[in-house]
Design an enzyme around this catalytic site. Structure first.
Site, PDB file in Angstrom:
ATOM      1  N   ASP A  77      -5.124-107.736  60.760  1.00  0.00           N
ATOM      2  CA  ASP A  77      -5.983-106.523  60.847  1.00  0.00           C
ATOM      3  C   ASP A  77      -7.162-106.729  59.914  1.00  0.00           C
ATOM      4  OD1 ASP A  77      -6.952-104.183  59.850  1.00  0.00           O
ATOM      5  OD2 ASP A  77      -5.285-102.975  59.799  1.00  0.00           O
ATOM      6  N   VAL A  78      -8.294-106.884  60.336  1.00  0.00           N
ATOM      7  CA  VAL A  78      -9.367-107.031  59.319  1.00  0.00           C
ATOM      8  C   VAL A  78      -9.682-106.393  58.265  1.00  0.00           C
ATOM      9  CG1 VAL A  78     -10.581-108.420  61.093  1.00  0.00           C
ATOM     10  CG2 VAL A  78     -11.245-106.074  60.638  1.00  0.00           C
ATOM     11  N   ASN A 104     -16.908-109.531  64.446  1.00  0.00           N
ATOM     12  CA  ASN A 104     -17.026-108.420  65.592  1.00  0.00           C
ATOM     13  C   ASN A 104     -16.142-107.085  65.366  1.00  0.00           C
ATOM     14  OD1 ASN A 104     -17.584-108.205  68.489  1.00  0.00           O
ATOM     15  ND2 ASN A 104     -15.412-108.406  68.560  1.00  0.00           N
ATOM     16  N   TYR A 177     -18.917 -94.205  62.726  1.00  0.00           N
ATOM     17  CA  TYR A 177     -19.819 -95.102  63.388  1.00  0.00           C
ATOM     18  C   TYR A 177     -20.950 -95.636  62.857  1.00  0.00           C
ATOM     19  CZ  TYR A 177     -20.466 -98.522  67.067  1.00  0.00           C
ATOM     20  OH  TYR A 177     -20.542 -99.808  67.666  1.00  0.00           O
ATOM     21  N   LYS A 181     -22.334 -98.959  60.704  1.00  0.00           N
ATOM     22  CA  LYS A 181     -23.189 -99.830  61.095  1.00  0.00           C
ATOM     23  C   LYS A 181     -24.412 -99.955  60.338  1.00  0.00           C
ATOM     24  CE  LYS A 181     -20.501-101.369  64.491  1.00  0.00           C
ATOM     25  NZ  LYS A 181     -19.904-102.657  64.435  1.00  0.00           N
TER      26      LYS A 181
HETATM   27  P1  NAD Z   1     -13.765-103.511  72.301  1.00  0.00           P
HETATM   28  O1  NAD Z   1     -12.882-102.214  72.045  1.00  0.00           O
HETATM   29  O2  NAD Z   1     -13.327-103.897  73.499  1.00  0.00           O
HETATM   30  O3  NAD Z   1     -13.314-104.354  71.283  1.00  0.00           O
HETATM   31  C1  NAD Z   1     -13.165-104.303  69.865  1.00  0.00           C
HETATM   32  C2  NAD Z   1     -12.004-105.293  69.273  1.00  0.00           C
HETATM   33  O4  NAD Z   1     -11.910-105.222  67.869  1.00  0.00           O
HETATM   34  C3  NAD Z   1     -10.718-105.162  69.997  1.00  0.00           C
HETATM   35  O5  NAD Z   1     -10.372-106.540  70.180  1.00  0.00           O
HETATM   36  C4  NAD Z   1     -10.022-104.656  68.994  1.00  0.00           C
HETATM   37  O6  NAD Z   1      -8.561-104.771  69.163  1.00  0.00           O
HETATM   38  C5  NAD Z   1     -10.474-105.173  67.720  1.00  0.00           C
HETATM   39  N1  NAD Z   1     -10.326-104.465  66.395  1.00  0.00           N
HETATM   40  C6  NAD Z   1     -10.235-102.935  66.180  1.00  0.00           C
HETATM   41  N2  NAD Z   1      -9.686-102.790  65.051  1.00  0.00           N
HETATM   42  C7  NAD Z   1      -9.418-103.928  64.576  1.00  0.00           C
HETATM   43  C8  NAD Z   1      -8.793-104.299  63.391  1.00  0.00           C
HETATM   44  N3  NAD Z   1      -8.374-103.613  62.340  1.00  0.00           N
HETATM   45  N4  NAD Z   1      -8.439-105.870  63.079  1.00  0.00           N
HETATM   46  C9  NAD Z   1      -8.843-106.821  63.989  1.00  0.00           C
HETATM   47  N5  NAD Z   1      -9.339-106.474  65.207  1.00  0.00           N
HETATM   48  C10 NAD Z   1      -9.640-105.205  65.430  1.00  0.00           C
HETATM   49  O7  NAD Z   1     -14.964-103.127  71.918  1.00  0.00           O
HETATM   50  P2  NAD Z   1     -16.410-103.934  71.976  1.00  0.00           P
HETATM   51  O8  NAD Z   1     -17.468-103.290  72.584  1.00  0.00           O
HETATM   52  O9  NAD Z   1     -16.270-105.113  72.468  1.00  0.00           O
HETATM   53  O10 NAD Z   1     -16.874-104.058  70.503  1.00  0.00           O
HETATM   54  C11 NAD Z   1     -16.839-105.153  69.707  1.00  0.00           C
HETATM   55  C12 NAD Z   1     -17.816-104.704  68.628  1.00  0.00           C
HETATM   56  O11 NAD Z   1     -19.331-104.812  69.219  1.00  0.00           O
HETATM   57  C13 NAD Z   1     -17.642-103.778  67.611  1.00  0.00           C
HETATM   58  O12 NAD Z   1     -18.170-103.846  66.187  1.00  0.00           O
HETATM   59  C14 NAD Z   1     -18.720-102.643  68.241  1.00  0.00           C
HETATM   60  O13 NAD Z   1     -18.685-101.599  67.249  1.00  0.00           O
HETATM   61  C15 NAD Z   1     -19.864-103.529  68.756  1.00  0.00           C
HETATM   62  N6  NAD Z   1     -20.608-102.905  69.579  1.00  0.00           N
HETATM   63  C16 NAD Z   1     -20.405-102.787  70.896  1.00  0.00           C
HETATM   64  C17 NAD Z   1     -21.291-102.006  71.742  1.00  0.00           C
HETATM   65  C18 NAD Z   1     -20.771-101.705  73.211  1.00  0.00           C
HETATM   66  O14 NAD Z   1     -21.765-101.123  73.766  1.00  0.00           O
HETATM   67  N7  NAD Z   1     -19.765-102.012  73.706  1.00  0.00           N
HETATM   68  C19 NAD Z   1     -22.539-101.405  71.349  1.00  0.00           C
HETATM   69  C20 NAD Z   1     -23.008-101.765  69.889  1.00  0.00           C
HETATM   70  C21 NAD Z   1     -21.974-102.436  69.152  1.00  0.00           C
END
Ligand code: NAD
Length: 279
Positions: A77-78, A104, A177, A181
């Site tokens: 857990d990060v 990420n 959120y 960011k």
């Molecule tokens: P996702 O839900 O598919 O992936 C998120 C990942 O983070 C998952 O593997 C989850 O298990 C992991 N995670 C959550 N809490 C955690 C913890 N405490 N320790 C370790 N891992 C943890 O969503 P995504 O869209 O792939 O998101 C990845 C990143 O991209 C995030 O930081 C998100 O804010 C960012 N992001 C996504 C989008 C989008 O449109 N999908 C847009 C902007 C930013």
């Protein structure tokens, strides 16, 4: 010299990151998964961090090792200091060092402002901001201990923070959120300033709307998709590979002079598309 076709699979040059060791947090889903696979395709050995969903993490490892590089899945857990420290210790022990951190892991816990519980605020800040702080700090200790190895990379280490267009665009109903960011943006820039003299490059990637589980509601139905596309001048929703490509490029020496920058990968979402016809 091999032909272009021989040195690329898809659009990623397969030896771009040869010999480098990368850690991607939250790498068993969405953007993290595509990025871990992209880094592996580019020749890096990859640690696939996950907090739950071991099978999905092992699938990612399997795909990465099919490129002839090493990979392993580490649970942590990060947002927990002891778990982040343990991941970095284990990575140094098993992979020798770390060259690339992709911070990420992230999450959403949405609510209108007056209904947002402190727990919802705190959890998102803990994972999205404190998690990146902890991973960046531990990776930096190893970058500084090891220094530059010219045969591997021109820099002593690269940190890529996964931000969002919401480091810039306010987002009603998502104050936790968007604040996380916004914090990532300033943390990234401050670390970039502090660490550049040590030859450590810190940058961010800010995705727009990418098709992943985190935002399923925004693209799952035709109505939601249509509404979302109105916000994207390039008129398509992004794929996780769009982000993976940006991360691979930023992590490579092609971008050696890029320090403290946020690369928006958003199909133009941050271009205030409402002003194309209004204003
Ligand atoms: P996702 O839900 O598919 O992936 C998120 C990942 O983070 C998952 O593997 C989850 O298990 C992991 N995670 C959550 N809490 C955690 C913890 N405490 N320790 C370790 N891992 C943890 O969503 P995504 O869209 O792939 O998101 C990845 C990143 O991209 C995030 O930081 C998100 O804010 C960012 N992001 C996504 C989008 C989008 O449109 N999908 C847009 C902007 C930013």
């Amino acid at each position: 010299m091999a032909s272009t076709a021989a040195v690329t699979q898809g659009v990623i040059p397969v030896e771009l990151l040869k010999g480098q060791k990368a850690l991607v947090t939250g790498a068993n889903s969405g953007i993290g998964k595509a990025t871990a696979i992209g880094l592996g395709r580019a020749g890096a050995d990859v640690v696939v961090n996950y907090v739950s969903g071991r099978d999905a993490a092992e699938e990612v490892v399997k795909e990465i090792t099919s490129f002839g590089v090493r990979a392993a899945a580490y649970e942590a857990d990060v947002s927990q200091e002891d778990q982040v420290t343990a991941v970095m210790d284990r990575m140094v022990q098993e992979f020798g060092t770390i060259d690339i951190l992709v911070a990420n892991a992230g999450m959403q816990r949405d609510a209108p402002f007056t209904e947002m519980a402190l727990e919802q605020w705190q959890k998102v800040l803990d994972v999205n901001l404190t998690g990146q702080f902890l991973c960046a700090r531990e990776a930096t200790k190893e970058f500084r201990r090891r220094g530059v190895v010219p045969a591997v990379s021109s820099s002593a280490g690269k940190i890529i923070c996964m931000s969002s267009v919401h480091q810039l665009i306010p987002w009603s109903g998502h104050v936790n959120y968007a604040s996380s960011k916004g914090g990532v943006q300033m943390m990234m820039a401050t670390l970039a300033q502090e660490l550049a003299p040590h030859k450590i490059r810190v940058n961010a990637v800010a995705p727009g709307a990418i098709r992943t589980p985190i935002n399923r509601g925004a693209w799952e139905t035709p109505e939601a998709r249509e509404e979302l596309l109105r916000l994207i001048p390039y008129n398509r929703i992004g794929d996780p590979q769009d982000i993976a490509h940006a991360v691979v490029a930023l992590a490579s020496d092609l971008m050696d002079y890029v320090v403290g920058t946020t690369l928006y990968v958003d199909g133009g979402m941050t271009l205030f598309p409402g002003f194309a016809t209004g204003g």
